[in-house]
Design a protein around this motif. Structure first.
Motif, PDB file in Angstrom:
ATOM      1  N   HIS A  39       0.867  -1.177   0.000  1.00 14.04           N
ATOM      2  CA  HIS A  39       0.000   0.000   0.000  1.00 14.04           C
ATOM      3  C   HIS A  39       0.903   1.226   0.000  1.00 14.04           C
ATOM      4  O   HIS A  39       1.734   1.381   0.898  1.00 14.04           O
ATOM      5  N   ARG A  66      -0.374   1.476   5.464  1.00 12.08           N
ATOM      6  CA  ARG A  66       0.274   2.360   4.480  1.00 12.08           C
ATOM      7  C   ARG A  66       1.435   3.071   5.177  1.00 12.08           C
ATOM      8  O   ARG A  66       1.419   4.271   5.408  1.00 12.08           O
ATOM      9  N   TYR A 176     -10.939   7.995   1.138  1.00 12.18           N
ATOM     10  CA  TYR A 176     -11.438   6.649   0.874  1.00 12.18           C
ATOM     11  C   TYR A 176     -10.984   5.677   1.952  1.00 12.18           C
ATOM     12  O   TYR A 176      -9.802   5.629   2.288  1.00 12.18           O
ATOM     13  N   GLU A 178     -10.416   2.164   1.877  1.00 14.53           N
ATOM     14  CA  GLU A 178     -10.272   1.252   0.744  1.00 14.53           C
ATOM     15  C   GLU A 178     -10.955   1.885  -0.479  1.00 14.53           C
ATOM     16  O   GLU A 178     -10.419   2.795  -1.080  1.00 14.53           O
ATOM     17  N   SER A 179     -12.173   1.450  -0.814  1.00 12.38           N
ATOM     18  CA  SER A 179     -12.865   2.013  -1.981  1.00 12.38           C
ATOM     19  C   SER A 179     -14.131   2.763  -1.600  1.00 12.38           C
ATOM     20  O   SER A 179     -14.900   3.177  -2.478  1.00 12.38           O
ATOM     21  N   ARG A 238      -4.236   9.941  -1.739  1.00 10.51           N
ATOM     22  CA  ARG A 238      -3.172   9.064  -2.222  1.00 10.51           C
ATOM     23  C   ARG A 238      -3.187   9.058  -3.741  1.00 10.51           C
ATOM     24  O   ARG A 238      -4.245   9.117  -4.363  1.00 10.51           O
ATOM     25  N   HIS A 242      -5.728   1.818  -3.350  1.00 10.55           N
ATOM     26  CA  HIS A 242      -5.651   1.381  -1.958  1.00 10.55           C
ATOM     27  C   HIS A 242      -4.491   0.406  -1.783  1.00 10.55           C
ATOM     28  O   HIS A 242      -3.760   0.460  -0.806  1.00 10.55           O
ATOM     29  N   ASP A 246      -5.010  -2.378  -7.372  1.00 12.22           N
ATOM     30  CA  ASP A 246      -6.351  -1.796  -7.257  1.00 12.22           C
ATOM     31  C   ASP A 246      -6.715  -1.109  -8.578  1.00 12.22           C
ATOM     32  O   ASP A 246      -6.010  -0.211  -9.037  1.00 12.22           O
TER      33      ASP A 246
END
Length: 321
Positions: A39, A66, A176, A178-179, A238, A242, A246
């Protein structure tokens, strides 16, 4: 506020190191050389560096999944980090942790963490140690907008307040979980949540190093001097997905290109210093070249280092069975 040339170049160097490190890991991961999950932190550099610029050997941080940027900002060796990500014996964790569990306790880096919301309870323990031993240390937990919804995080807010711990919670809100958009999944505001526990919160533009640096300075000084926990809510983004691989179908087609053009923390840093600043564009260009060479060397060292052996399997554990 006037900043010295040395400070500007050091700060820019750390941010540029994070960016180049992450860009290179992105490229190398695509070749299949890097095992495991990765990540990337690219785009969020101003947050890690702005906060960690105020920390010293007394202080500790806990990261998220991350974690590369936080490691670099806290002073971890980039060659040891690259070896760790490659799964090599010379890595910071002897090649056994990889990207999501990279750590260096000698630098006060308690580790990246595959558990969302795993960092805040750890820093409460570290902060209690600092308070009990009167070291003057501060503990910092970096947590994302998704991690801010975890019970571990909210319980840590309460514990830090009740025990008046020298803690700073840095919520890196990259939009976000993740998504899932944080605007849809996070109830209320981060500042409102902090207020519910009696914790002061400062909200900053996480793309602006100087805004982060100045807000963190006050919150960390307050914690170090017995004022108790604080929160820094940094709004940023970012530049990659993710995780590596991705497809980012949840983001607008032009979102990344627009953010790289308009919200690049390194470009914003250089623009704020300006051509008439104490550091020149040529100085920054020289730093970029220096950083690129250092990352190239780190990759070469990682590629040529040996992986752990079978004999290493049961070493570095706390309990023997």
């Amino acid at each position: 506020m006037q900043y010295s040339r040395e400070f500007l170049l050091d700060s820019y160097r750390t941010m540029a190191t994070i960016r180049r490190f992450e860009d290179r890991v992105h490229d190398e991961f695509a070749t299949g050389k890097i095992p495991g999950f990765v990540h990337l932190y690219a785009g969020e550099e101003a947050s890690a560096v702005g906060v960690c610029s105020h920390l010293d050997e007394r202080d500790v941080i806990a990261s998220t999944h991350r974690g590369h940027g936080h490691c670099i900002a806290k002073g971890c060796d980039v060659t040891g980090m690259m070896k760790e990500i490659y799964g090599r014996r010379g890595g910071l964790c002897a090649g056994k942790g990889g990207s999501m569990h990279i750590a260096d306790l000698s630098k006060g880096m308690l580790g990246a963490n595959g558990i969302v919301g795993g960092g805040p309870p750890l820093v409460c323990g570290a902060a209690l140690t600092a308070k009990t031993l009167k070291t003057g240390g501060v503990a910092v937990a970096f947590v994302g907008d998704g991690g801010s919804n975890q019970g571990t995080t909210l319980e840590s807010y309460n514990l830090a307040k009740v025990w008046n711990l020298p803690v700073l919670f840095v919520v890196e809100d990259n939009g976000y979980a993740e998504s899932t958009a944080s605007g849809w999944s996070v109830g209320g505001t981060q500042a409102g949540r902090a207020a519910g526990f009696g914790i002061p919160c400062v909200e900053v533009d996480g793309f602006d190093f100087f805004a982060v640096y100045e807000a963190a300075r006050d919150l960390i000084a307050r914690a170090r001097n017995g004022g108790g926990p604080g929160m820094l809510h940094a709004t940023l983004t970012r530049f990659y997905g993710h995780f590596e691989g991705d497809a980012m179908t949840y983001r607008a087609a032009d979102e990344i290109a627009r953010l790289r053009a308009e919200k690049d923390s390194l470009k914003i840093f250089r623009a704020k210093v300006g051509p008439g600043g104490t550091a020149s564009p040529g100085d920054f260009d020289a730093v970029d070249a220096e950083v690129t060479a250092a990352i190239d060397a780190a990759v070469l060292a990682a590629e040529t280092d040996a992986p752990p052996t079978e004999a290493d399997l049961l070493t570095d554990v706390y309990v023997s069975y």
